[in-house]
Write an enzyme that holds these catalytic residues in place. Structure first.
Site, PDB file in Angstrom:
ATOM      1  N   GLY A 195      10.483  16.983  26.102  1.00 47.18           N
ATOM      2  CA  GLY A 195      11.532  16.319  26.870  1.00 47.18           C
ATOM      3  C   GLY A 195      11.015  15.777  28.195  1.00 47.18           C
ATOM      4  CG  ASP A 196       9.314  15.806  32.183  1.00 49.77           C
ATOM      5  OD1 ASP A 196       8.618  14.796  32.421  1.00 49.77           O
ATOM      6  OD2 ASP A 196      10.079  16.308  33.030  1.00 49.77           O
ATOM      7  CG  ASP A 197       5.517  13.096  32.375  1.00 55.40           C
ATOM      8  OD1 ASP A 197       6.140  12.122  31.899  1.00 55.40           O
ATOM      9  OD2 ASP A 197       5.483  13.350  33.590  1.00 55.40           O
TER      10      ASP A 197
END
Ligand SMILES: *[C@@H]1O[C@H](CO)[C@@H](O)[C@H](O)[C@H]1NC(C)=O
Ligand SMILES: *[C@@H]1O[C@H](CO)[C@@H](O)[C@H](O)[C@H]1NC(C)=O
Ligand SMILES: *[C@@H]1O[C@H](CO)[C@@H](O)[C@H](O)[C@H]1NC(C)=O
Ligand SMILES: *[C@@H]1O[C@H](CO)[C@@H](O)[C@H](O)[C@H]1NC(C)=O
Ligand SMILES: *[C@@H]1O[C@H](CO)[C@@H](O)[C@H](O)[C@H]1NC(C)=O
Ligand SMILES: *[C@@H]1O[C@H](CO)[C@@H](O)[C@H](O)[C@H]1NC(C)=O
Ligand SMILES: *[C@@H]1O[C@H](CO)[C@@H](O)[C@H](O)[C@H]1NC(C)=O
Ligand SMILES: *[C@@H]1O[C@H](CO)[C@@H](O)[C@H](O)[C@H]1NC(C)=O
Ligand SMILES: *[C@@H]1O[C@H](CO)[C@@H](O)[C@H](O)[C@H]1NC(C)=O
Length: 567
Positions: free
Chosen positions: A240-242
């Site tokens: 859900g992020d980098d």
């Protein structure tokens, strides 16, 4: 029935051989133990925090004597945070799942990291990471694809509902450590970041599978932070992020701490992250980021490829960044640089602390189904310079952005790039650079080690002369049917078993039975009335084997007096 009589020293080693796994590591260990030796319970409900702490406290004593490994066998092992030690390996069996506790009491509170000044979620501080270590040398977390399940949903809810008192825990974090290996694991549903080597050197990260829902908050995959000589390879992140975020501290705190991330190799890496970057450089980069080499990178349904994130107040630099051979499919941006990321720890940042972004090289890239080829946004009066982009083919989505190359405050060159780049990147007939030399972390040699899920010897220090005595074993009055191996008796020539007595045993053999029916090695015994005939090691004697005539106190019906029952 296989065997009626089984007195056998070699049985244990047979089991051992069957359950042993080989693995590659920077160092093998002389001592080995299994979590269950320390009271671990793999039922998914019992907390194993104490068992882990006891195991590591015990095994850390061997740091200067060949090191130790702790094996987590098949099972579901609920646990809170625990610390590893030096010259230590944590090995997760493929069917082992570490379940991160959802009880905040299982997570000690730490102050913020010095290079960040404040906790990222909550300024007050942070929860210790699940697997943590500080000031360690030579530490390995590996397995044959065992799982660490962060059970993050409760933490994500607390984050969304602003109910956190401290910053959420990470799954694996080492601080100030040298020679770190994290490999062959599956990490799922982390409360926040997954793998966070910070102020470390010589870090090897291989064969990780990291999975989290694509809408889970801050579930970054691998975040090398103020660390040198780091190699990340053959890993896959859905997050859900980098997928990878390269960091080095935040604004005035990071500038003061002054520790860069440098000499970083990323290769054969795959990312899926619809709202974030494949590889982010920043946004916390105030200790500097230098000499990053990324190659053979694949991204699917991801927001951007390599993204630089910075802001006024960050200071430091991002320079000597080399990327080649990226394959990107269904991307919002192929290239993205952001000089206005904002996000400050507090109002104490220095507005004159301008980051220096220069020497950014991208080549040999194919991107398909892209909405926006490039959004390259430098900082006013602080342009990003030395940008080089060559041999790049971008094909666009059905509804592409009208302005494909949106360049502000940047300078550089391009070569053989479609669609045609902005005027700030004029065409030159060049190939962008990629370093030819090798970093020391690329030449680390791995050793083949072995891990066994069964307890054998606590360590190498056992006394080989400490033989067990097997004697006065009596079997009588048995009828056994359909037997494959009648008797397998023996402990080894060093250690004969004596005084075995067999009387009045009648066995019928299975159709397929072992020959000889009795296999006797290193025993001395007597027998009488045994069918089929016993082995020659058993002297025939016409005697009955003994069975005790007396009664034990517990059989006599005497009144039991319990010490605690007395008033
Ligand atoms: C782990 O080490 C840190 C730093 O030395 C310490 O503060 C913390 O209490 C330790 N945690 C556990 C669970 O022992
Ligand atoms: C680690 O993963 C690699 C790639 O899948 C595999 O070749 C290797 O055997 C694995 N090691 C263990 C101990 O499972
Ligand atoms: C490890 O397990 C994950 C999750 O089950 C799986 O997706 C991955 O393919 C496995 N990796 C290897 C090398 O077996
Ligand atoms: C881009 O397309 C050109 C022309 O088809 C081709 O020569 C070149 O190899 C392609 N570049 C990449 C990175 O595939
Ligand atoms: C192309 O990208 C769009 C989103 O921009 C997506 O909806 C679509 O499925 C993608 N098409 C293919 C062929 O991958
Ligand atoms: C171009 O980029 C700048 C800076 O990121 C942004 O403010 C502007 O809206 C963009 N223009 C277009 C047409 O996308
Ligand atoms: C031999 O053992 C059988 C089965 O326990 C028993 O029925 C029988 O009485 C025994 N014979 C002698 C001579 O003890
Ligand atoms: C005897 O044991 C064999 C296995 O060794 C089994 O397949 C067979 O069914 C058994 N026969 C009887 C009569 O129980
Ligand atoms: C007899 O037992 C010994 C010791 O377990 C084993 O090495 C040997 O192979 C056995 N012999 C037969 C014929 O089963």
């Amino acid at each position: 029935m296989i065997s009626i009589f089984l007195i056998l020293g070699s049985l244990v080693s047979t089991l051992l051989a069957g359950a042993s796994t080989e693995y590659q590591a920077i160092n093998c260990r002389k001592h080995s133990a299994v979590l269950t030796d320390f009271g671990g319970v793999g039922d998914g409900k019992t907390s194993n925090t104490k068992a882990f702490k006891a195991a590591i406290a015990e095994l850390s004593q061997y740091a200067s004597d060949g090191g130790a490994q702790l094996i987590v066998p098949p099972g579901k092992w609920l646990t809170g945070s625990f610390n590893l030690s030096s010259h230590f390996t944590l090995f997760l069996h493929k069917d082992a799942v570490l379940l991160a506790s959802q009880d905040e009491a299982e997570w000690p509170a730490f102050p913020p990291l010095p290079s960040y000044g404040v906790g990222r979620d909550e300024h007050a501080g942070r929860f210790s990471s699940l697997i943590f270590g500080t000031h360690l040398t030579d530490v390995v977390v590996t397995g044959n694809n065992g799982t660490i399940d962060g059970q993050g949903a409760v933490w994500w809810d607390k984050f969304h509902q602003k109910k956190l008192k401290l910053t959420r825990p990470y799954l694996i974090e080492f601080l100030y450590s040298d020679q770190v290996q994290i490999s062959n694991l599956t990490l799922i549903n982390s409360p926040s970041w997954n793998v966070h080597p910070t102020y470390c050197s010589n870090v090897l990260i291989q064969w990780l599978t990291i999975l989290a829902p694509v809408d889970s908050p801050n579930t970054d995959g691998i975040n090398p932070d103020s660390s040198s000589n780091v190699r990340i390879e053959d890993s896959f992140v859905v997050s859900g992020d980098d997928c990878i975020a390269v960091k080095s501290g935040w604004d005035e705190y990071g500038i003061k701490f002054g520790r860069p991330t440098q000499h970083l190799v990323i290769r054969r890496f795959t990312c899926i992250s619809p709202d974030s970057a494949t590889i982010a450089l920043g946004s916390e980069m105030s200790g500097g980021i230098q000499d990053v080499r990324a190659e053979d990178i694949t991204a699917l349904s991801t927001q951007s490829g390599v993204r630089i994130k910075t802001a006024v107040g960050r200071g430091a630099y991002v320079k000597d960044i080399f990327v080649r051979r990226m394959t990107l499919k269904t991307m919002k941006y192929a290239f993205w640089m952001t000089g206005s990321y904002g996000s400050h720890p507090d109002t104490g940042y220095d507005p004159k602390a301008l980051p220096e972004i220069k020497g950014i090289s991208y080549k040999d890239i194919v991107a398909e189904n892209v909405t926006y080829s490039a959004r390259l946004e430098g900082i006013e009066n602080d342009p990003f310079t030395g940008i080089c982009i060559s041999n790049v083919n971008i094909s666009l989505t059905l509804k592409p952005k009208e302005l494909q190359w949106n360049c502000t405050d940047i300078q550089g060159v391009s070569s053989k790039v479609t669609p045609q780049p902005c005027a700030a990147l004029p065409e030159k007939s060049i190939e962008c650079p990629f370093p030819e030399d090798r970093l020391p972390i690329e030449d680390v040699k791995l050793q083949t080690c072995s891990a066994s899920s069964y307890a054998s010897h606590a360590d190498e220090g056992y006394d080989a002369k400490a033989l067990l005595e097997i004697t006065r074993i009596n079997y009588k009055d048995e009828v056994d049917e359909n037997i494959t191996i009648q008797g397998k008796l023996g402990l080894g020539e060093e250690n004969p078993s004596i005084g075995i007595c067999i009387y009045n045993i009648t066995m019928s053999l299975a159709k397929k039975h072992n020959e000889p029916a009795w296999n006797c090695t290193d025993i001395s015994a007597v027998s009488s009335n045994a069918t089929p005939k016993s082995c020659s090691a058993m002297a025939k004697k016409s005697m009955e084997c003994p069975f005790p005539e007396d009664k034990l106190p517990i059989e006599k019906g005497s009144k039991l007096v319990l010490p605690l029952a007395r008033s």
